[in-house]
Design a protein around this motif. Structure first.
Motif, PDB file in Angstrom:
ATOM      1  N   ASP A 138     -33.649 -49.257   5.459  1.00 53.33           N
ATOM      2  CA  ASP A 138     -32.073 -50.385   5.196  1.00 53.33           C
ATOM      3  C   ASP A 138     -31.703 -50.159   6.451  1.00 53.33           C
ATOM      4  OD1 ASP A 138     -30.189 -51.028   4.069  1.00 53.33           O
ATOM      5  OD2 ASP A 138     -29.031 -48.500   2.650  1.00 53.33           O
ATOM      6  N   PRO A 139     -31.783 -51.839   6.697  1.00 52.17           N
ATOM      7  CA  PRO A 139     -31.247 -51.262   8.166  1.00 52.17           C
ATOM      8  C   PRO A 139     -29.480 -51.562   8.407  1.00 52.17           C
ATOM      9  CG  PRO A 139     -32.326 -54.046   7.317  1.00 52.17           C
ATOM     10  CD  PRO A 139     -32.383 -52.934   6.213  1.00 52.17           C
ATOM     11  N   ALA A 140     -29.164 -51.127   7.371  1.00 52.24           N
ATOM     12  CA  ALA A 140     -27.202 -50.668   7.033  1.00 52.24           C
ATOM     13  C   ALA A 140     -27.300 -49.354   7.503  1.00 52.24           C
ATOM     14  CB  ALA A 140     -26.725 -51.434   5.678  1.00 52.24           C
ATOM     15  N   LYS A 141     -28.484 -49.009   7.021  1.00 53.06           N
ATOM     16  CA  LYS A 141     -28.417 -47.911   7.840  1.00 53.06           C
ATOM     17  C   LYS A 141     -29.333 -47.253   9.213  1.00 53.06           C
ATOM     18  CE  LYS A 141     -27.541 -46.201   2.927  1.00 53.06           C
ATOM     19  NZ  LYS A 141     -27.964 -45.183   1.709  1.00 53.06           N
ATOM     20  N   ARG A 142     -29.386 -48.157   9.650  1.00 47.42           N
ATOM     21  CA  ARG A 142     -30.825 -47.911  10.231  1.00 47.42           C
ATOM     22  C   ARG A 142     -30.940 -47.100  11.753  1.00 47.42           C
ATOM     23  NH1 ARG A 142     -27.390 -52.406  11.673  1.00 47.42           N
ATOM     24  NH2 ARG A 142     -26.712 -52.905  13.211  1.00 47.42           N
ATOM     25  N   LEU A 143     -28.365 -46.814  11.946  1.00 47.88           N
ATOM     26  CA  LEU A 143     -29.396 -45.382  13.311  1.00 47.88           C
ATOM     27  C   LEU A 143     -29.739 -44.208  12.595  1.00 47.88           C
ATOM     28  CD1 LEU A 143     -28.466 -45.336  16.180  1.00 47.88           C
ATOM     29  CD2 LEU A 143     -26.305 -45.273  15.432  1.00 47.88           C
ATOM     30  N   ALA A 144     -29.180 -43.972  11.273  1.00 50.78           N
ATOM     31  CA  ALA A 144     -29.323 -42.644  10.839  1.00 50.78           C
ATOM     32  C   ALA A 144     -31.333 -42.693  10.863  1.00 50.78           C
ATOM     33  CB  ALA A 144     -28.334 -43.126   8.849  1.00 50.78           C
ATOM     34  N   GLU A 145     -31.510 -43.947  10.144  1.00 50.28           N
ATOM     35  CA  GLU A 145     -33.031 -43.456  10.525  1.00 50.28           C
ATOM     36  C   GLU A 145     -33.392 -43.076  12.093  1.00 50.28           C
ATOM     37  OE1 GLU A 145     -34.797 -46.462   7.725  1.00 50.28           O
ATOM     38  OE2 GLU A 145     -33.607 -46.642   6.527  1.00 50.28           O
ATOM     39  N   PHE A 146     -32.968 -43.640  12.280  1.00 48.74           N
ATOM     40  CA  PHE A 146     -33.317 -43.601  13.837  1.00 48.74           C
ATOM     41  C   PHE A 146     -33.261 -41.341  14.085  1.00 48.74           C
ATOM     42  CE2 PHE A 146     -33.062 -43.102  18.539  1.00 48.74           C
ATOM     43  CZ  PHE A 146     -34.947 -42.921  18.670  1.00 48.74           C
ATOM     44  N   ASP A 147     -32.123 -41.276  13.702  1.00 47.63           N
ATOM     45  CA  ASP A 147     -31.961 -40.071  13.877  1.00 47.63           C
ATOM     46  C   ASP A 147     -32.618 -39.744  12.894  1.00 47.63           C
ATOM     47  OD1 ASP A 147     -29.326 -40.860  15.443  1.00 47.63           O
ATOM     48  OD2 ASP A 147     -28.062 -40.627  13.904  1.00 47.63           O
ATOM     49  N   ALA A 148     -32.574 -39.254  11.820  1.00 51.78           N
ATOM     50  CA  ALA A 148     -33.876 -38.666  10.965  1.00 51.78           C
ATOM     51  C   ALA A 148     -35.317 -38.357  11.766  1.00 51.78           C
ATOM     52  CB  ALA A 148     -34.006 -39.278  10.143  1.00 51.78           C
ATOM     53  N   LEU A 149     -35.520 -39.879  12.453  1.00 55.90           N
ATOM     54  CA  LEU A 149     -37.122 -39.969  13.161  1.00 55.90           C
ATOM     55  C   LEU A 149     -37.138 -38.938  14.145  1.00 55.90           C
ATOM     56  CD1 LEU A 149     -39.728 -40.849  14.366  1.00 55.90           C
ATOM     57  CD2 LEU A 149     -38.634 -42.457  15.003  1.00 55.90           C
ATOM     58  N   ILE A 150     -35.396 -38.856  15.189  1.00 57.01           N
ATOM     59  CA  ILE A 150     -35.955 -37.606  16.170  1.00 57.01           C
ATOM     60  C   ILE A 150     -35.281 -36.727  15.654  1.00 57.01           C
ATOM     61  CG2 ILE A 150     -33.563 -36.549  18.273  1.00 57.01           C
ATOM     62  CD1 ILE A 150     -32.842 -39.579  18.210  1.00 57.01           C
ATOM     63  N   ALA A 151     -35.073 -36.109  14.467  1.00 56.76           N
ATOM     64  CA  ALA A 151     -35.089 -34.637  13.707  1.00 56.76           C
ATOM     65  C   ALA A 151     -36.622 -34.401  14.138  1.00 56.76           C
ATOM     66  CB  ALA A 151     -34.013 -34.197  12.733  1.00 56.76           C
ATOM     67  N   ARG A 152     -36.916 -35.279  12.682  1.00 60.01           N
ATOM     68  CA  ARG A 152     -38.553 -34.876  12.832  1.00 60.01           C
ATOM     69  C   ARG A 152     -39.228 -34.464  13.893  1.00 60.01           C
ATOM     70  NH1 ARG A 152     -37.893 -38.946   8.796  1.00 60.01           N
ATOM     71  NH2 ARG A 152     -38.988 -40.853  10.684  1.00 60.01           N
ATOM     72  N   THR A 153     -39.091 -35.709  15.022  1.00 59.15           N
ATOM     73  CA  THR A 153     -40.162 -36.013  16.100  1.00 59.15           C
ATOM     74  C   THR A 153     -39.678 -34.232  16.494  1.00 59.15           C
ATOM     75  OG1 THR A 153     -39.809 -38.213  16.384  1.00 59.15           O
ATOM     76  CG2 THR A 153     -40.316 -36.588  18.820  1.00 59.15           C
ATOM     77  N   HIS A 154     -38.601 -33.268  17.201  1.00 56.50           N
ATOM     78  CA  HIS A 154     -38.612 -32.389  17.518  1.00 56.50           C
ATOM     79  C   HIS A 154     -38.722 -31.097  16.599  1.00 56.50           C
ATOM     80  CE1 HIS A 154     -34.138 -33.713  19.687  1.00 56.50           C
ATOM     81  NE2 HIS A 154     -35.684 -34.276  20.122  1.00 56.50           N
ATOM     82  N   ALA A 155     -39.116 -31.288  15.594  1.00 60.56           N
ATOM     83  CA  ALA A 155     -39.249 -30.390  14.501  1.00 60.56           C
ATOM     84  C   ALA A 155     -40.982 -30.160  14.448  1.00 60.56           C
ATOM     85  CB  ALA A 155     -39.261 -30.352  12.776  1.00 60.56           C
ATOM     86  N   ALA A 156     -41.327 -31.188  15.164  1.00 63.46           N
ATOM     87  CA  ALA A 156     -43.596 -31.575  15.500  1.00 63.46           C
ATOM     88  C   ALA A 156     -43.202 -30.702  16.520  1.00 63.46           C
ATOM     89  CB  ALA A 156     -43.388 -33.546  15.133  1.00 63.46           C
TER      90      ALA A 156
END
Length: 625
Positions: free
Chosen positions: A143-161
């Protein structure tokens, strides 16, 4: 004496014994140390071209659209993918192409203006023509309108890994049409306050060519000649700005970085500086001292803008930055920026793309870079050896010359700028670079880089449009075949890999985990190559060295020959034996590559010997203690 059984694709290390060598008691072998090496886990950076990583489509039409060729999303980089990257030995992921850059797509419904294909390379656009530093590429979001939130979620997943996050910052240039719609309150766009009547002013963000309008270069054919409403051979920019690579013509050449404009950091057109020089003795001073030096100085506006950008992403959880073409920006700026980042996150990893060896030490010590590209040096030398254009005799002098900064170097054999190892333009066979990868990964206490797909022998074949064969395109929508076989439609289990591709990935996994975690690789370095020049069976298709601390030691030998087995009784000179704290006797050796076979080091009268035989392209990394 021992026998190693590696996977067939990687070739076996066979049992053998050569004639006894001459005594090397009087041979000089330098033991070099760079005390900057950290005692913590060494960085192993997995670089992915983010738009390509999760793409499952394999249509691969030149100049293909998103609908035709597909595009990977942040969401495709799921927990399973990250776990597999971690298992490969990585501890950082460099998400390439994340900041919002100019591209040929219509996102007007999300408040994003159209970009003109006349000043875009490819259809997907160059990740190094950033349009909005305060948001991310809308192509990467579900969802391009939520693109920054989607990247924030990827940062969180990456850290969790258990992985850390890196992105690019490109201080030298921005997209021809920079326009941030996401900047925080109070932030002004690049160029918003420039005096465009002046070619140069200290607080202008760009350089100008007053009285002349920009003209699209001759020879540019956007989208491969496809019709598009905005393709008309024109781009509205008056007065024209300098182009990103420093071209000062209102009509740059097709080989110039015409899609970008150069940032002004207070360097006058004659090359002189409009800011204070950093005193040479600051090379030995802390970041706190550097920031104190800059605190009361009148600095160019661009310095503050990029500091704010870097701190914005640091606050969002980004753990480090790769700086594009850092050598084109004054070292004083890097002192200011990097120390500003380190003040907030002392553990931030700061990596510089630079190709001028004479400036390496300034960028490390004055510019406070953690790591620099070791292309003009180790990469070039190892590639020449792999291609049969040189022998390993070039390596001792090379490594000796950078002994004081070796722990600050990033080692790689592929990245987005370089030709794929498996391409015919490089080695044509991924196996041929295995000894080079062993040396590259283990010779230094610095950082290592793996480019996605390298570990499964991706060849970078196919005309993607703007991006041509031998390098995986960074400008186009594309599927990466060998990588997609590992991805296996999103299972990330290697289910479609061939036996040879799985064996190759296993080798990379073992090697990179060793590089990240072996304590001996954080210690001293001793070249063994020169000391074995008169050893029977030793030649310039072999390279050998030792790495050791007070408690750990490792002997590494690589055979670069794709045709010949090598049988040798390797000599370890008295100076190295003494430096490792060894006395006369026999010491067990365990090979950390392959299946863990054992051998022994015999020390007599202070000199060591190891019998070994290396099959073509085979390597050993003997752990001594």
């Amino acid at each position: 004496m021992y026998k190693v059984c590696l996977p067939p694709m990687l070739l076996a290390l066979l049992m053998g014994c050569g004639p006894a060598p001459e005594s090397s008691a009087d041979k000089e072998t330098a033991v070099k140390s760079d005390k900057a090496a950290s005692a913590s886990q060494r960085p192993v950076i997995y670089q992915m071209m983010t738009r390509l990583f999760g793409n499952k489509q394999s249509h691969n039409q030149a100049w293909g659209s998103v609908a035709q060729n597909g595009v990977g999303k942040f969401a495709d980089i799921n927990d399973k993918a990250l776990a597999q990257i971690k298992a490969l030995g990585a501890n950082y992921v460099w998400y390439t192409g994340v900041p919002h850059h100019a591209l040929v797509a219509d996102y007007q419904a999300f408040g994003i203006s159209l970009d003109d294909p006349d000043v875009i390379k490819g259809r997907a656009g160059s990740p190094y023509a950033v349009k909005d530093y305060y948001n991310v590429n809308p192509d990467l979001a579900e969802d391009p309108a939520k693109r920054l939130a989607e990247f924030d979620a990827l940062i969180a997943r990456t850290h969790a890994a258990g992985l850390k996050v890196m992105i690019d910052i490109v201080p030298n240039h921005v997209a021809r049409k920079y326009e941030s719609i996401s900047k925080p309150a109070g932030v002004r766009d690049f160029g918003a306050d420039d005096d465009t009547t002046q070619a140069y002013a200290k607080n202008n963000n760009f350089y100008y060519i007053p009285g002349q309008a920009f003209a699209v270069p001759d020879g540019v054919q956007p989208l491969g000649g496809e019709a598009h409403p905005l393709i008309d051979g024109r781009f509205d920019e008056n007065p024209a700005k300098w182009t990103g690579n420093g071209a000062r013509s209102a009509k740059p050449g097709a080989d110039d970085w015409y899609e970008t404009v150069k940032i002004n950091f207070g360097v006058r057109p004659d090359g002189s500086y409009d800011f204070p020089a950093l005193p040479a003795d600051y090379a030995d001073q802390s970041c706190q001292a550097h920031l104190a030096f800059w605190q009361d100085k009148d600095l160019p506006d661009s310095w503050h803008k990029f500091r704010d950008i870097a701190l914005y992403w640091t606050a969002r959880g980004v753990d480090g930055f790769r700086y594009d073409m850092a050598q084109m920006v004054p070292v004083e700026f890097w002192s200011y920026l990097n120390c500003s980042i380190k003040e907030v996150n002392p553990d931030a990893l700061l990596l510089s793309e630079i190709y001028i060896p004479e400036q390496y030490r300034d960028y490390i010590h004055l510019g406070k870079m953690d790591y620099l590209y070791d292309k003009v040096g180790t990469y070039d030398a190892l590639r020449a050896i792999v291609e049969g254009k040189a022998g390993t005799e070039v390596l001792p002098e090379l490594f000796n010359g950078m002994a004081d900064i070796h722990s600050h170097m990033l080692m790689f054999l592929e990245n987005h700028d370089e030709q794929r190892i498996a391409s015919p333009e490089f080695a044509g066979d991924p196996r041929k670079a295995l000894p080079a990868m062993v040396v590259s990964s283990l010779v230094t206490g610095g950082a290592n880089l793996l480019y996605f797909g390298q570990e499964v022998g991706e060849a970078g074949a196919g005309d993607a449009g703007f991006g041509k064969a031998s390098r995986t395109t960074i400008f186009d929508y594309w599927g990466v075949p060998a990588h997609q076989r590992w991805m296996n439609n999103g299972a990330f289990d290697g289910g479609l890999l061939s036996k040879e591709e799985r064996a190759l990935r296993d080798f990379y996994r073992d090697l990179l985990n060793l590089a990240a975690n072996e304590p001996a690789l954080q210690g001293e370095f001793a070249d063994l190559h020169l000391a074995n020049q008169t050893t029977p069976g030793y030649n310039n298709q072999l390279y050998s060295f030792a790495r050791f601390t007070e408690e750990h030691a490792m002997l590494v030998v690589a055979n670069f020959s794709a045709l010949d087995s090598q049988s040798v009784e390797l000599s370890i000179p008295r100076g190295v034996i003494a430096a490792m704290g060894l006395t006369n006797g026999e010491y067990a050796l365990t090979n950390s590559l392959g299946t863990g076979e054992v051998s022994s080091l015999h020390v007599q009268q202070g000199e060591g010997r190891v019998h070994l035989a290396l099959a073509p392209l085979a390597s050993v990394a003997f752990k001594l203690r």
